[in-house]
Write a protein that holds these residues in place. Sequence first.
Motif, PDB file in Angstrom:
ATOM      1  N   UNK A  25     -25.086   4.076  21.529  1.00 47.29           N
ATOM      2  CA  UNK A  25     -24.706   2.748  20.507  1.00 47.29           C
ATOM      3  C   UNK A  25     -25.715   1.543  20.655  1.00 47.29           C
ATOM      4  N   UNK A  26     -26.335   1.277  21.581  1.00 41.87           N
ATOM      5  CA  UNK A  26     -27.281   0.193  21.907  1.00 41.87           C
ATOM      6  C   UNK A  26     -28.459   0.381  21.021  1.00 41.87           C
ATOM      7  N   UNK A  27     -29.039   1.685  21.070  1.00 38.71           N
ATOM      8  CA  UNK A  27     -30.288   1.781  20.546  1.00 38.71           C
ATOM      9  C   UNK A  27     -30.141   2.420  19.087  1.00 38.71           C
ATOM     10  N   UNK A  64     -18.073  16.238   9.961  1.00 41.10           N
ATOM     11  CA  UNK A  64     -17.495  15.138  10.844  1.00 41.10           C
ATOM     12  C   UNK A  64     -18.089  15.649  12.170  1.00 41.10           C
ATOM     13  N   UNK A  65     -18.861  14.748  12.877  1.00 38.76           N
ATOM     14  CA  UNK A  65     -19.418  15.082  14.177  1.00 38.76           C
ATOM     15  C   UNK A  65     -19.024  14.025  15.070  1.00 38.76           C
ATOM     16  N   UNK A  66     -18.533  14.551  16.459  1.00 34.12           N
ATOM     17  CA  UNK A  66     -18.180  13.898  17.622  1.00 34.12           C
ATOM     18  C   UNK A  66     -19.176  13.902  18.584  1.00 34.12           C
ATOM     19  N   UNK A  67     -19.745  12.561  19.077  1.00 34.97           N
ATOM     20  CA  UNK A  67     -20.427  12.787  20.470  1.00 34.97           C
ATOM     21  C   UNK A  67     -19.508  12.157  21.492  1.00 34.97           C
ATOM     22  N   UNK A  68     -19.462  13.007  22.519  1.00 34.35           N
ATOM     23  CA  UNK A  68     -18.350  12.792  23.529  1.00 34.35           C
ATOM     24  C   UNK A  68     -18.840  12.606  24.927  1.00 34.35           C
ATOM     25  N   UNK A  69     -18.730  11.427  25.406  1.00 34.49           N
ATOM     26  CA  UNK A  69     -19.252  11.211  26.840  1.00 34.49           C
ATOM     27  C   UNK A  69     -18.343  11.215  27.837  1.00 34.49           C
ATOM     28  N   UNK A  70     -18.391  12.194  28.996  1.00 36.73           N
ATOM     29  CA  UNK A  70     -17.246  12.214  29.823  1.00 36.73           C
ATOM     30  C   UNK A  70     -17.782  11.816  31.334  1.00 36.73           C
ATOM     31  N   UNK A  71     -17.006  11.276  31.972  1.00 35.08           N
ATOM     32  CA  UNK A  71     -17.295  10.827  33.437  1.00 35.08           C
ATOM     33  C   UNK A  71     -16.574   9.711  33.903  1.00 35.08           C
ATOM     34  N   UNK A  84     -24.568   7.376  10.919  1.00 34.12           N
ATOM     35  CA  UNK A  84     -23.867   7.488   9.849  1.00 34.12           C
ATOM     36  C   UNK A  84     -22.318   7.511  10.081  1.00 34.12           C
ATOM     37  N   UNK A  85     -21.597   7.185   9.036  1.00 28.78           N
ATOM     38  CA  UNK A  85     -20.084   7.046   9.402  1.00 28.78           C
ATOM     39  C   UNK A  85     -19.529   8.202   9.525  1.00 28.78           C
ATOM     40  N   UNK A  86     -19.945   9.541   9.110  1.00 24.06           N
ATOM     41  CA  UNK A  86     -19.492  10.808   9.764  1.00 24.06           C
ATOM     42  C   UNK A  86     -19.735  11.189  11.194  1.00 24.06           C
ATOM     43  N   UNK A  87     -20.380  10.520  11.681  1.00 24.00           N
ATOM     44  CA  UNK A  87     -20.709  10.410  13.218  1.00 24.00           C
ATOM     45  C   UNK A  87     -20.046   9.310  14.241  1.00 24.00           C
ATOM     46  N   UNK A  88     -19.174   9.873  14.989  1.00 21.29           N
ATOM     47  CA  UNK A  88     -18.558   9.010  15.925  1.00 21.29           C
ATOM     48  C   UNK A  88     -18.974   9.501  17.256  1.00 21.29           C
ATOM     49  N   UNK A  89     -18.956   8.241  18.204  1.00 15.99           N
ATOM     50  CA  UNK A  89     -19.295   8.328  19.427  1.00 15.99           C
ATOM     51  C   UNK A  89     -18.113   7.821  20.124  1.00 15.99           C
ATOM     52  N   UNK A  90     -17.893   8.502  21.388  1.00 14.08           N
ATOM     53  CA  UNK A  90     -16.314   8.374  22.197  1.00 14.08           C
ATOM     54  C   UNK A  90     -16.735   8.263  23.355  1.00 14.08           C
ATOM     55  N   UNK A  91     -16.391   7.372  24.165  1.00 12.75           N
ATOM     56  CA  UNK A  91     -16.318   7.269  25.743  1.00 12.75           C
ATOM     57  C   UNK A  91     -15.139   8.075  26.103  1.00 12.75           C
TER      58      UNK A  91
END
Length: 66
Positions: free
Chosen positions: A27-29, A2-9, A33-40
């Motif tokens: 997210x736009x480009x 499980x991978x999380x890409x976290x954008x902070x700011x 896969x389902x195991x990767x989540x992008x989070x603001x």
Amino acid sequence: MKILILGIGNILMSDEGVGIRSIEELERRFRFPENVELLDGGTSGLELLSYISKRDYLIIIDSVKS
């Protein structure tokens, strides 16, 4: 894995929108896969621990104007 890409700011501050804008652009480009989540993560602090603790890998995108 499980991978999380976290954008902070804060997009309201002229020097700190990079993490948030990076998540939006990823997210736009791309499709992830389902195991990767992008989070603001915005300006959250300890509230993010519940998201982080459930992951095998964490990628943080942030910037500092100095």
